[in-house]
Design an enzyme around this catalytic site. Sequence first.
Site, mmCIF file in Angstrom:
data_model
loop_
_atom_site.group_PDB
_atom_site.id
_atom_site.type_symbol
_atom_site.label_atom_id
_atom_site.label_comp_id
_atom_site.label_asym_id
_atom_site.label_seq_id
_atom_site.Cartn_x
_atom_site.Cartn_y
_atom_site.Cartn_z
ATOM 1 N N HIS A 66 21.368 35.665 26.506
ATOM 2 C CA HIS A 66 21.389 36.077 25.101
ATOM 3 C C HIS A 66 22.823 36.100 24.559
ATOM 4 C CE1 HIS A 66 17.467 38.238 26.254
ATOM 5 N NE2 HIS A 66 17.166 37.155 25.599
ATOM 6 N N HIS A 67 23.769 35.432 25.245
ATOM 7 C CA HIS A 67 25.159 35.503 24.742
ATOM 8 C C HIS A 67 25.279 34.803 23.398
ATOM 9 C CE1 HIS A 67 25.242 31.431 26.349
ATOM 10 N NE2 HIS A 67 26.402 31.229 25.761
ATOM 11 N N ARG A 68 24.359 33.883 23.130
ATOM 12 C CA ARG A 68 24.252 33.256 21.808
ATOM 13 C C ARG A 68 22.783 33.308 21.430
ATOM 14 N NH1 ARG A 68 28.350 29.402 20.160
ATOM 15 N NH2 ARG A 68 30.280 30.382 20.787
ATOM 16 N N LYS A 72 17.025 28.840 23.422
ATOM 17 C CA LYS A 72 16.411 27.543 23.134
ATOM 18 C C LYS A 72 15.923 26.927 24.427
ATOM 19 C CE LYS A 72 15.826 24.075 20.234
ATOM 20 N NZ LYS A 72 14.525 23.851 20.830
ATOM 21 N N LYS A 96 23.564 23.849 29.943
ATOM 22 C CA LYS A 96 23.506 22.595 29.187
ATOM 23 C C LYS A 96 24.002 22.799 27.752
ATOM 24 C CE LYS A 96 19.707 20.559 30.169
ATOM 25 N NZ LYS A 96 18.289 20.122 30.211
ATOM 26 N N ASP A 101 28.289 22.135 23.625
ATOM 27 C CA ASP A 101 28.642 22.966 22.464
ATOM 28 C C ASP A 101 27.496 23.152 21.483
ATOM 29 O OD1 ASP A 101 31.220 23.636 23.190
ATOM 30 O OD2 ASP A 101 32.057 21.775 22.392
ATOM 31 N N LYS A 108 13.219 28.851 28.704
ATOM 32 C CA LYS A 108 12.203 27.854 29.094
ATOM 33 C C LYS A 108 10.848 28.521 29.135
ATOM 34 C CE LYS A 108 12.321 23.487 30.215
ATOM 35 N NZ LYS A 108 13.311 22.549 29.666
ATOM 36 N N SER A 363 17.683 18.698 19.001
ATOM 37 C CA SER A 363 16.879 19.864 18.619
ATOM 38 C C SER A 363 17.718 20.821 17.761
ATOM 39 C CB SER A 363 16.394 20.618 19.861
ATOM 40 O OG SER A 363 15.211 20.038 20.352
HETATM 41 P P1 NAD Z 1 6.835 13.519 30.183
HETATM 42 O O1 NAD Z 1 5.652 14.331 30.516
HETATM 43 O O2 NAD Z 1 6.905 12.867 28.838
HETATM 44 O O3 NAD Z 1 7.052 12.343 31.252
HETATM 45 C C1 NAD Z 1 7.129 12.504 32.630
HETATM 46 C C2 NAD Z 1 6.583 11.226 33.247
HETATM 47 O O4 NAD Z 1 6.845 11.217 34.648
HETATM 48 C C3 NAD Z 1 5.073 11.093 33.065
HETATM 49 O O5 NAD Z 1 4.778 9.829 32.509
HETATM 50 C C4 NAD Z 1 4.541 11.243 34.489
HETATM 51 O O6 NAD Z 1 3.363 10.490 34.716
HETATM 52 C C5 NAD Z 1 5.700 10.719 35.303
HETATM 53 N N1 NAD Z 1 5.746 11.177 36.691
HETATM 54 C C6 NAD Z 1 5.406 12.391 37.203
HETATM 55 N N2 NAD Z 1 5.617 12.431 38.529
HETATM 56 C C7 NAD Z 1 6.099 11.212 38.871
HETATM 57 C C8 NAD Z 1 6.520 10.628 40.091
HETATM 58 N N3 NAD Z 1 6.490 11.313 41.244
HETATM 59 N N4 NAD Z 1 6.968 9.357 40.093
HETATM 60 C C9 NAD Z 1 7.011 8.657 38.934
HETATM 61 N N5 NAD Z 1 6.628 9.150 37.743
HETATM 62 C C10 NAD Z 1 6.185 10.417 37.709
HETATM 63 O O7 NAD Z 1 8.079 14.470 30.437
HETATM 64 P P2 NAD Z 1 9.545 14.301 29.867
HETATM 65 O O8 NAD Z 1 9.642 15.087 28.604
HETATM 66 O O9 NAD Z 1 9.924 12.861 29.879
HETATM 67 O O10 NAD Z 1 10.376 15.122 30.962
HETATM 68 C C11 NAD Z 1 10.755 14.533 32.184
HETATM 69 C C12 NAD Z 1 11.902 15.328 32.794
HETATM 70 O O11 NAD Z 1 12.986 15.373 31.875
HETATM 71 C C13 NAD Z 1 11.576 16.782 33.120
HETATM 72 O O12 NAD Z 1 12.345 17.157 34.243
HETATM 73 C C14 NAD Z 1 12.085 17.517 31.899
HETATM 74 O O13 NAD Z 1 12.377 18.878 32.196
HETATM 75 C C15 NAD Z 1 13.337 16.721 31.606
HETATM 76 N N6 NAD Z 1 13.825 16.834 30.231
HETATM 77 C C16 NAD Z 1 13.039 16.536 29.168
HETATM 78 C C17 NAD Z 1 13.557 16.624 27.883
HETATM 79 C C18 NAD Z 1 12.758 16.225 26.666
HETATM 80 O O14 NAD Z 1 13.337 16.204 25.560
HETATM 81 N N7 NAD Z 1 11.501 15.866 26.775
HETATM 82 C C19 NAD Z 1 14.875 17.065 27.685
HETATM 83 C C20 NAD Z 1 15.674 17.345 28.806
HETATM 84 C C21 NAD Z 1 15.134 17.227 30.075
#
Ligand code: NAD
Length: 472
Positions: A66-68, A72, A96, A101, A108, A363
């Site tokens: 909660h420092h900011r 999110k 992150k 910044d 989460k 975002s």
């Molecule tokens: P998503 O659900 O859109 O896509 C994930 C994909 O990975 C799916 O198509 C799924 O079928 C596939 N998958 C799952 N297990 C697998 C495996 N063992 N081998 C190959 N493919 C596999 O999710 P996303 O939003 O793309 O998020 C993916 C990662 O990125 C997560 O770790 C998430 O926390 C991170 N992330 C997402 C965002 C975002 O804006 N969506 C931002 C930062 C980090």
Amino acid sequence: MSSTENMLATVNHNFDRAAQFLDYPDGLLAQIRQCNAVFKFHFPVRKEGPGGGYEVVEAWRAEHSHHRLPCKGGVRYAPDVDGDEVQALAALMTYKCAVVDVPFGGAKGAVRVDPRRCSPEQLERITRRYTAELIRKNFISPGVDVLAPDYGTGPREMAWIMDTYLQIRGGEIDATGCVTGKPVNLGGIRGRREATGRGVAFAVREACNDTELMKQLGVPPGITGKRVAVQGLGNVGFHAARFLAEAGAVLVAVSEVEGTLYRAGGLDLEAVMRHRAETGRITGFPGATDLPRTAVLEVDCDILAPCARENVITADVAPRVKARMVAEGANGPVTADADAILRQRGITVIPDIYCNAGGVTVSYFEWLKNLSHVRFGRMQKRFDEMSKGRLVDTVARLTGHGMDDPVRRTIVQGPGEEDLVNSGLDETMSVAWQEIREVMRQMPRVGDLRNAAFVSAIRKIAVSYMELGIFP
Ligand code: NAD
């Protein structure tokens, strides 16, 4: 599985590694590291299909710092998610945001559900109930905690979250800012869907253009011709693959739950996606080789981008990684033990807290748009075009050299929302890269990018606490 192959242990291990290089009172470091609040709850949802009855769904929202404010972070739908994972992901969000910044604390959320086994109607019921529970406990609002998409959720779920919030708190003028990643027509921002993958591509570009780093790795600088393998073709993986290919990289392998597709000469991503839409799988694509699901992590390539889930590169897998660089599109894809092995093998890891920060960056732009109630570019686009037009016409008149209409249009064109979002993201990723590299230059003993990114993040958070008068 060793103790460090729990994601929360990995994140804390990475924090502790970096904290050794920082001279702050123990209490301050402990406060930054600790998760401030976790709301774990259960709610009943009517079962689908014959037989009826109810099932009890388990859900979380963790606010790490909660420092900011607001906090999110995304919301994850997965059948195997647990409280530790949610806290780990919330902690990553804090670090992150600091790295790029973005003035937010980290959070989460998660619902233990398999979205592939639920109808859209059931997912809507779950999402609306999840949101209502968060409202009751003050774990969502534009000024307190702002939700976003993550694994298993997307714009559709974000629209349901916003609609539920508006039904209960409709009178709040900034209510749409309670969630980002919404459809553009509902207050979302152009470029958010692609933002995380685009940011991954920017991060890889920064690394490839870093001549000092490329020299250490023994590979020529520049992204053109670099062979890339991408795990997961969801939101992050698909867009990362697309923008890396557009930047000149060669996509030699992609993988999904059904397997890995490999072609040394490069894959046409759009054609692979069309093939998947028609057949339900990426495998069986003409001219490419089918390999097992995890083979993507071990194929011969220059850059490996794990963009699916956490803990996929373990101590077992790390010795077989052939890439020279690992770009963490997913959160926590490399375990702490594996990270040590990769470091020992001279493989550079672009850490998640920098590499996939494009999502939270855009975002943040969406939240700013919601609070200002105006689309970026709306006020200045036409003004910019008119002033540039006057300048171009004056130069033409003075020099006697006119200009073709299409050329003139390209020069005078003012920025639209997507142009501003993409250039803001580009600038953010570029500045954060320079800051991380500067830490490495100032403190050579930190050694690697992850450690330097954590040092950069912890320093910024520590300053916030100290300026608040806490821990003077
Ligand atoms: P998503 O659900 O859109 O896509 C994930 C994909 O990975 C799916 O198509 C799924 O079928 C596939 N998958 C799952 N297990 C697998 C495996 N063992 N081998 C190959 N493919 C596999 O999710 P996303 O939003 O793309 O998020 C993916 C990662 O990125 C997560 O770790 C998430 O926390 C991170 N992330 C997402 C965002 C975002 O804006 N969506 C931002 C930062 C980090």
